[in-house]
Motif scaffolding. Structure first.
Motif, short mmCIF file in Angstrom:
data_model
loop_
_atom_site.label_atom_id
_atom_site.label_comp_id
_atom_site.label_asym_id
_atom_site.label_seq_id
_atom_site.Cartn_x
_atom_site.Cartn_y
_atom_site.Cartn_z
N PHE A 83 0.77 -1.22 0.00
CA PHE A 83 0.00 0.00 0.00
C PHE A 83 0.81 1.27 0.00
CE2 PHE A 83 -3.16 -3.06 0.86
CZ PHE A 83 -4.19 -2.58 0.07
N MET A 106 -15.82 -7.38 -1.92
CA MET A 106 -14.45 -7.67 -2.32
C MET A 106 -13.64 -8.29 -1.19
SD MET A 106 -11.58 -4.77 -3.29
CE MET A 106 -12.50 -3.53 -2.43
N THR A 107 -13.02 -9.40 -1.49
CA THR A 107 -12.14 -10.02 -0.51
C THR A 107 -10.72 -9.73 -0.96
OG1 THR A 107 -13.70 -11.76 -0.01
CG2 THR A 107 -11.41 -12.18 0.52
N LEU A 108 -9.96 -9.13 -0.06
CA LEU A 108 -8.61 -8.72 -0.42
C LEU A 108 -7.64 -9.81 -0.04
CD1 LEU A 108 -7.56 -6.17 -1.66
CD2 LEU A 108 -7.08 -5.31 0.62
N PHE B 83 -8.09 5.70 -0.04
CA PHE B 83 -6.72 5.25 -0.13
C PHE B 83 -5.71 6.33 -0.42
CE2 PHE B 83 -8.97 1.37 -0.18
CZ PHE B 83 -8.17 0.60 0.66
N ALA B 89 -4.39 3.17 4.24
CA ALA B 89 -3.48 2.24 3.60
C ALA B 89 -2.68 1.49 4.66
CB ALA B 89 -2.55 2.99 2.66
N VAL B 92 -4.86 -1.07 6.59
CA VAL B 92 -5.08 -2.27 5.77
C VAL B 92 -3.84 -3.14 5.78
CG1 VAL B 92 -5.48 -3.16 3.47
CG2 VAL B 92 -6.73 -1.16 4.25
N GLN B 93 -2.72 -2.49 5.62
CA GLN B 93 -1.47 -3.24 5.60
C GLN B 93 -1.26 -3.99 6.90
OE1 GLN B 93 1.86 -0.82 4.35
NE2 GLN B 93 3.25 -2.20 5.43
N ALA B 96 -3.66 -6.91 7.14
CA ALA B 96 -3.23 -7.96 6.22
C ALA B 96 -2.04 -8.72 6.80
CB ALA B 96 -2.86 -7.36 4.88
N LEU B 99 -3.28 -11.05 9.52
CA LEU B 99 -4.09 -12.13 8.99
C LEU B 99 -3.29 -13.12 8.15
CD1 LEU B 99 -6.50 -11.23 10.30
CD2 LEU B 99 -7.45 -10.42 8.15
N TYR B 104 -7.49 -16.86 8.39
CA TYR B 104 -8.54 -15.88 8.13
C TYR B 104 -8.26 -15.04 6.89
CZ TYR B 104 -10.83 -16.73 12.59
OH TYR B 104 -11.52 -17.31 13.62
N THR B 105 -9.32 -14.62 6.25
CA THR B 105 -9.15 -13.71 5.13
C THR B 105 -9.90 -12.42 5.46
OG1 THR B 105 -11.09 -14.66 4.06
CG2 THR B 105 -8.93 -15.50 3.38
N MET B 106 -9.62 -11.41 4.67
CA MET B 106 -10.19 -10.11 4.94
C MET B 106 -11.12 -9.64 3.84
SD MET B 106 -8.01 -6.54 5.17
CE MET B 106 -6.70 -7.25 4.19
N THR B 107 -12.30 -9.26 4.22
CA THR B 107 -13.23 -8.71 3.26
C THR B 107 -13.27 -7.21 3.50
OG1 THR B 107 -14.57 -10.69 3.21
CG2 THR B 107 -15.61 -8.66 2.48
N LEU B 108 -12.98 -6.47 2.45
CA LEU B 108 -12.89 -5.03 2.58
C LEU B 108 -14.24 -4.40 2.26
CD1 LEU B 108 -10.55 -3.21 3.27
CD2 LEU B 108 -10.15 -2.89 0.86
N LEU B 109 -14.76 -3.66 3.21
CA LEU B 109 -16.04 -2.99 2.98
C LEU B 109 -15.80 -1.49 2.97
CD1 LEU B 109 -17.46 -5.57 3.11
CD2 LEU B 109 -18.69 -4.83 5.13
N ILE B 110 -15.92 -0.89 1.79
CA ILE B 110 -15.78 0.54 1.73
C ILE B 110 -17.18 1.09 1.93
CG2 ILE B 110 -14.94 2.48 0.40
CD1 ILE B 110 -12.73 0.62 0.62
N PHE B 122 -24.61 -7.18 5.20
CA PHE B 122 -23.46 -8.05 4.97
C PHE B 122 -22.96 -8.63 6.28
CE2 PHE B 122 -18.97 -8.90 4.66
CZ PHE B 122 -18.90 -9.64 3.49
N ASN B 127 -21.53 -13.50 6.82
CA ASN B 127 -20.43 -13.51 5.86
C ASN B 127 -19.09 -13.55 6.55
OD1 ASN B 127 -21.17 -13.11 2.94
ND2 ASN B 127 -22.56 -11.71 3.96
#
Lengths: 341, 341
Positions: A83, A106-108, B83, B89, B92-93, B96, B99, B104-110, B122, B127
């Motif tokens: 980023f 969106m899954t990042l 961003f 940024a 998020v970094q 990430a 994780l 686990y995974t990350m779903t980004l919700l703007i 959601f 979810n």
DNA sequence: ATGAAAGCGCTAACAG
DNA sequence: CTGTTAGCGCTTTCAT
């Protein structure tokens, strides 16, 4: 033992059905907007839904419908600074922008090279309906070949074609570079050099290619090429070598802005002025380009649009439409002081 | 009519069972690492899994297990430039990063204000197992109160407590601001002013609070306060007003770097030099702080760490652990030229 | 240690 | 137009 409602968990479709006095199938129809339901029943169901604050369970739904309403955005992680690079930030923004208007989320996936297996498993286990893969840096995308039919759209052409991936959204690096060189020639520069990027990355290759084509078209020599690695330091080094080879060069095209900024310092060290002695053009229009001294003429890429377009292509693919395999986005030359006069 | 394998879709647990000559239950046990399976069976199943390239279907799994192995990262969208702001940024970094070492995974919700209903749905439809919510800007988070027991961790304390959300990871804005003021006093400044941020945002409030506490502690007057809105222009305006009220002020604490940079121009317009006449301290350590003229002394926030910590807190919550409700991260004063001498 | 059976909450034919 | 009936692929008692 029917735990009707209250208790704990989220309300289910069955509870809505009971409350509205209809069958589960009917509730499902209402939820999915089927036209084959009478108005009265629709409103009865809807009020039951509101009363219960019912929200469909996505797992159950996607188990049967085989759709998740989610897309993955896979980005290479390399050095954890994903980023820090405005490239990625803009792509994410574009994708988010496009998805915001839809029911997709969106899954990042920040892909740490090491664990592409994790990424692959994720993509394979039905977590998403499709994937957007950013191929900006070097990196192995071969695992994508194994994602069995999952729709994938790449951003930036991969170095080598990825099996199973046909759709690519790209910027025309070659044409953009030619445009940059043409501008130098327009400004009266004739002894042109280029600081090229790594030749194992598509942008590095294509931008050098563009430079070569343009100088050839203008009947100019194409010998002044030095490679860098997209960092300012490498740009400075390349510039120094170029000056040693040809002290009288008067125009330089750097494959990215960072290297162009590096070139500035090497030029200054050699007692040369920008743009009076040497005109400089960069590529990216990154955040330092406008504030550099002198402000850098550079090629602006439509990154947000690239994200948006990638998402659009994927959504159309998911909708079963036929989409052109290669979408090329235009670029724009931003003229600033570094090529004045 | 058993379509055994081949055909199309991903291989199922049943196909693995058939191939390994065991029951589905056993395959499930192997996949989930149950100890109650004999070694021979384990390896038989594993080779069947590999041969078939079996990957468990997540929808089916989470339908029964009620867990998704995904967390949502909800960010306010405001002006679509999420961003552009390094704040996001970095968060998020950090998330990430944390994780990446987990399943686990990350779903980004703007979150586009307008449609917080979409976000809420959601979050409610199973979810994700939990959510990380960034509360940097103003914004209504009340919908979170309706997410029925979903574990939520906020980044940055919300202006008003959000119902149902108890866990917050925050930076100590008050202490950091006090530190900044202490530094000005250390440098011999005695007539201090502050350009505060909007008083409807926690950072705006807390940084002004910190300034007040510090000047009080040093027995200095606390009358020189002007508000800005975190933009450079507002900083310039505030600075001009401060100078009008007290031409002899010798130190300014701006609630963010952008306003500090704005103050620079107002000071220059008044013929005052930084730091000789007026020392300036900012907050954020954003990308312009180091390159400003003179380089800006400022408070650096551990943003990446904040993302990482938020994720860690959430994961511990999901693991059923008891986690302290408020986690406060330390800050650091980065001393540069603007407070020299 | 393993298998049989019963669903998780939903959609999708197929009847009526 | 609406209800009935089967599962989607997996986990999980409960037996054995």
């Amino acid at each position: 033992m029917s735990t009707q409602d209250a208790v704990a968990g989220a309300p289910t479709l069955e509870m809505v059905a009971a409350r509205a006095g209809v069958s589960r199938a009917t509730v499902s129809r209402v939820v999915n907007g089927s036209p084959r339901v009478s108005p009265e029943v629709v409103s009865a169901v809807q009020s039951a839904i509101e009363a219960l604050e019912y929200v469909p369970n996505r797992a159950a739904r996607s188990l049967v419908s085989r759709r998740t309403q989610a897309v993955a955005l896979v980005m290479p992680e390399s050095t954890a600074k994903v980023f820090a690079d405005p490239f990625f930030a803009s792509i994410v923004q574009g994708v988010a922008l496009c998805l915001a208007g839809t029911e997709y989320t969106m899954t990042l996936l920040i892909e740490s090279e090491v664990q592409s297996a994790k990424t692959r498993r994720f993509l394979l286990s039905g977590n998403v309906d499709g994937a957007l893969v950013v191929s900006h840096h070097v990196g192995d995308h071969s695992y994508l070949g194994l994602t069995g039919g999952l729709p994938v759209v790449m951003g930036g052409r991969p170095l080598v074609p990825v099996q199973g991936v046909r759709h690519v959204v790209d910027v025309d690096n070659v044409a953009a570079s030619e445009m940059a060189v043409d501008h130098l020639v327009d400004r009266g520069r004739r002894r042109l050099a280029t600081i090229a990027g790594p030749q194992d990355m598509p942008p590095g290759l294509d931008r050098l290619d563009g430079w070569r084509r343009a100088v050839a078209r203008h009947g100019l020599p194409d010998d002044l090429v030095e490679l860098g690695d997209f960092t300012p330091g490498s740009g400075a080094g390349a510039m120094a070598r170029l000056l040693q080879r040809e002290p009288r060069l008067d125009g330089v095209f750097a494959a990215n802005d960072q290297m162009a900024i590096g070139a500035y310092s090497a030029l200054a060290a050699a007692g040369l002025r920008v743009p009076e002695d040497v005109a400089v053009v960069g590529f990216d229009d990154d955040r330092f380009a406008a504030t550099a001294h002198p402000a850098l003429t550079t090629v602006h890429q439509p990154l947000v649009e690239m994200g948006t377009t990638m998402a659009q292509v994927l959504l159309r693919l998911l909708a079963g439409e036929d989409v052109e395999e290669r979408t090329v986005l235009g670029t724009e030359l931003v003229v600033r002081r570094s090529t004045a006069g």
